[in-house]
Write an enzyme that holds these catalytic residues in place. Sequence first.
Site, PDB file in Angstrom:
ATOM      1  N   ARG A 100       0.885  -1.184   0.000  1.00  0.00           N
ATOM      2  CA  ARG A 100       0.000   0.000   0.000  1.00  0.00           C
ATOM      3  C   ARG A 100       0.912   1.220   0.000  1.00  0.00           C
ATOM      4  O   ARG A 100       1.658   1.435   0.956  1.00  0.00           O
ATOM      5  CB  ARG A 100      -0.911  -0.005   1.231  1.00  0.00           C
ATOM      6  CG  ARG A 100      -1.628   1.315   1.423  1.00  0.00           C
ATOM      7  CD  ARG A 100      -2.727   1.253   2.445  1.00  0.00           C
ATOM      8  NE  ARG A 100      -3.901   0.583   1.902  1.00  0.00           N
ATOM      9  CZ  ARG A 100      -5.136   0.687   2.404  1.00  0.00           C
ATOM     10  NH1 ARG A 100      -5.358   1.437   3.467  1.00  0.00           N
ATOM     11  NH2 ARG A 100      -6.143   0.044   1.855  1.00  0.00           N
ATOM     12  N   HIS A 127      -7.238   0.754  -6.508  1.00  0.00           N
ATOM     13  CA  HIS A 127      -7.468  -0.116  -5.345  1.00  0.00           C
ATOM     14  C   HIS A 127      -8.097  -1.410  -5.881  1.00  0.00           C
ATOM     15  O   HIS A 127      -9.285  -1.678  -5.664  1.00  0.00           O
ATOM     16  CB  HIS A 127      -8.390   0.594  -4.347  1.00  0.00           C
ATOM     17  CG  HIS A 127      -8.340   0.041  -2.960  1.00  0.00           C
ATOM     18  ND1 HIS A 127      -7.588  -1.072  -2.617  1.00  0.00           N
ATOM     19  CD2 HIS A 127      -8.964   0.429  -1.810  1.00  0.00           C
ATOM     20  CE1 HIS A 127      -7.756  -1.317  -1.341  1.00  0.00           C
ATOM     21  NE2 HIS A 127      -8.581  -0.438  -0.820  1.00  0.00           N
ATOM     22  N   GLN A 130     -10.040  -3.893  -3.616  1.00  0.00           N
ATOM     23  CA  GLN A 130     -11.361  -3.391  -3.260  1.00  0.00           C
ATOM     24  C   GLN A 130     -12.344  -3.644  -4.393  1.00  0.00           C
ATOM     25  O   GLN A 130     -13.457  -4.133  -4.174  1.00  0.00           O
ATOM     26  CB  GLN A 130     -11.261  -1.880  -2.971  1.00  0.00           C
ATOM     27  CG  GLN A 130     -12.554  -1.257  -2.519  1.00  0.00           C
ATOM     28  CD  GLN A 130     -12.976  -1.762  -1.150  1.00  0.00           C
ATOM     29  OE1 GLN A 130     -12.194  -1.724  -0.207  1.00  0.00           O
ATOM     30  NE2 GLN A 130     -14.198  -2.240  -1.027  1.00  0.00           N
ATOM     31  N   ASP A 221     -17.322   7.097  -1.803  1.00  0.00           N
ATOM     32  CA  ASP A 221     -16.093   6.944  -1.033  1.00  0.00           C
ATOM     33  C   ASP A 221     -15.793   8.311  -0.422  1.00  0.00           C
ATOM     34  O   ASP A 221     -16.454   9.315  -0.753  1.00  0.00           O
ATOM     35  CB  ASP A 221     -14.951   6.471  -1.967  1.00  0.00           C
ATOM     36  CG  ASP A 221     -13.636   6.218  -1.243  1.00  0.00           C
ATOM     37  OD1 ASP A 221     -13.644   6.128   0.004  1.00  0.00           O
ATOM     38  OD2 ASP A 221     -12.588   6.116  -1.916  1.00  0.00           O
ATOM     39  N   CYS A 260     -16.349   1.650   0.229  1.00  0.00           N
ATOM     40  CA  CYS A 260     -15.171   0.818   0.543  1.00  0.00           C
ATOM     41  C   CYS A 260     -14.792   0.917   2.006  1.00  0.00           C
ATOM     42  O   CYS A 260     -14.133   0.019   2.520  1.00  0.00           O
ATOM     43  CB  CYS A 260     -14.000   1.219  -0.343  1.00  0.00           C
ATOM     44  SG  CYS A 260     -13.543   2.958  -0.152  1.00  0.00           S
ATOM     45  N   ARG A 288     -13.415  -8.642   1.045  1.00  0.00           N
ATOM     46  CA  ARG A 288     -12.019  -8.265   0.817  1.00  0.00           C
ATOM     47  C   ARG A 288     -11.124  -9.493   1.028  1.00  0.00           C
ATOM     48  O   ARG A 288     -10.230  -9.781   0.245  1.00  0.00           O
ATOM     49  CB  ARG A 288     -11.599  -7.141   1.786  1.00  0.00           C
ATOM     50  CG  ARG A 288     -12.196  -5.782   1.492  1.00  0.00           C
ATOM     51  CD  ARG A 288     -11.722  -5.221   0.161  1.00  0.00           C
ATOM     52  NE  ARG A 288     -10.271  -5.194   0.096  1.00  0.00           N
ATOM     53  CZ  ARG A 288      -9.499  -4.214   0.596  1.00  0.00           C
ATOM     54  NH1 ARG A 288     -10.047  -3.168   1.149  1.00  0.00           N
ATOM     55  NH2 ARG A 288      -8.181  -4.270   0.492  1.00  0.00           N
TER      56      ARG A 288
HETATM   57  N1   CP Z   1     -11.290  -0.234   2.209  1.00  0.00           N
HETATM   58  C1   CP Z   1     -10.037  -0.227   2.682  1.00  0.00           C
HETATM   59  O1   CP Z   1      -9.066  -0.428   1.930  1.00  0.00           O
HETATM   60  O2   CP Z   1      -9.953  -0.013   4.013  1.00  0.00           O
HETATM   61  P1   CP Z   1      -8.609   0.237   4.835  1.00  0.00           P
HETATM   62  O3   CP Z   1      -8.037   1.546   4.354  1.00  0.00           O
HETATM   63  O4   CP Z   1      -9.010   0.272   6.261  1.00  0.00           O
HETATM   64  O5   CP Z   1      -7.651  -0.878   4.535  1.00  0.00           O
HETATM   65  N1  NVA Z   2      -9.961   6.605  -1.666  1.00  0.00           N
HETATM   66  C1  NVA Z   2      -9.584   6.221  -0.327  1.00  0.00           C
HETATM   67  C2  NVA Z   2      -9.797   4.761  -0.131  1.00  0.00           C
HETATM   68  C3  NVA Z   2      -9.504   4.250   1.244  1.00  0.00           C
HETATM   69  C4  NVA Z   2      -9.695   2.778   1.366  1.00  0.00           C
HETATM   70  C5  NVA Z   2      -8.145   6.593  -0.078  1.00  0.00           C
HETATM   71  O1  NVA Z   2      -7.300   6.381  -0.959  1.00  0.00           O
HETATM   72  O2  NVA Z   2      -7.853   7.113   0.984  1.00  0.00           O
END
Ligand code: CP
Ligand code: NVA
Length: 301
Positions: A100, A127, A130, A221, A260, A288
């Site tokens: 990440r 993502h 997701q 989101d 998400c 997930r």
């Molecule tokens: N939806 C998602 O990726 O959640 P987190 O940021 O908590 O991992």
């Molecule tokens: N769009 C959000 C998703 C979090 C799971 C971000 O990147 O922060």
Amino acid sequence: MKHLISIKDLTQTQLLDLLKLAAEIKADPAKYSRALAGKSVVMLFEKPSLRTRVSFNIGINKLGGHCLYLDQQNGALGKRESVQDFASNLSCWADAIVARTFAHETVQGLAEHGSVPVINALSDLYHPCQGLADFQSLAEHFDDLSKVRLAFVGDGNNVCHSLMYGAALLGARMTVICPPGHFPDGFEVQQAQRIAREHGGEIVLTSDVNAIEGHDAIYTDTWISMGDSTSLADIKAKFAPYQVNKALMEKAGASHFMHCLPAHRGVEVTDEVMDGEGSLILTQAENRMHAQNAVLVTLLG
Ligand code: CP
Ligand code: NVA
């Protein structure tokens, strides 16, 4: 399939196979309890996480594998050591890397310089894990994903990009409704629209909230993603008409709500919708793990 960097890299068959396997793993987890026996997965996170971290960790354990979480306390990626050296060293011990990152180029660099599969666990552009879980969740309610009318409302971000590619590959019709200036990346839109055309689908973009009418599922989101320094005060008024509330759900005629998470209750979505009957948020969260396990079994099994 060597890595999972973006849903756009998949063929329609690969996407459908992953969704099928995810449903099989969910239905019969015992059958896959040794699928990753003897395998170790490193999870490299530059940003916070609840769902992704926990679902990968517990998911890998359920497949009989082992995982190791690395945050940035022992040296930020690319700062204490180059991304190239991170990737080549981790490849000496790990069987896969889950990452990440802020910059999407970092995930690409890990895949380029490492010798093991890399799974994108969220970058500023995509993502994919997701998106897979989201289409798995929709498949539990709709027999034919190509016929699901999905609308994404809010900021055209990484999650929106992955959903556009998923819908495009599935040949579905997706509407993306964003305030002016907050549309998804133009290049990603062009690519998704091209893939959609190839599969008989369509990705439509608009700022007109009235376009919400006639959808099965409404997805939103956060209005401000991780790494974005925009202040909520600066954009709140502009985004207010795009809040998913009871009135918007009724206008859409939608049976399902999706997010998400993490959500900002009372900002991009109201409690009433989040906790309402048609909310899929906890199914998405659960899936997930199953969707990611399908990716891991496909890449490593
Ligand atoms: N939806 C998602 O990726 O959640 P987190 O940021 O908590 O991992
Ligand atoms: N769009 C959000 C998703 C979090 C799971 C971000 O990147 O922060």
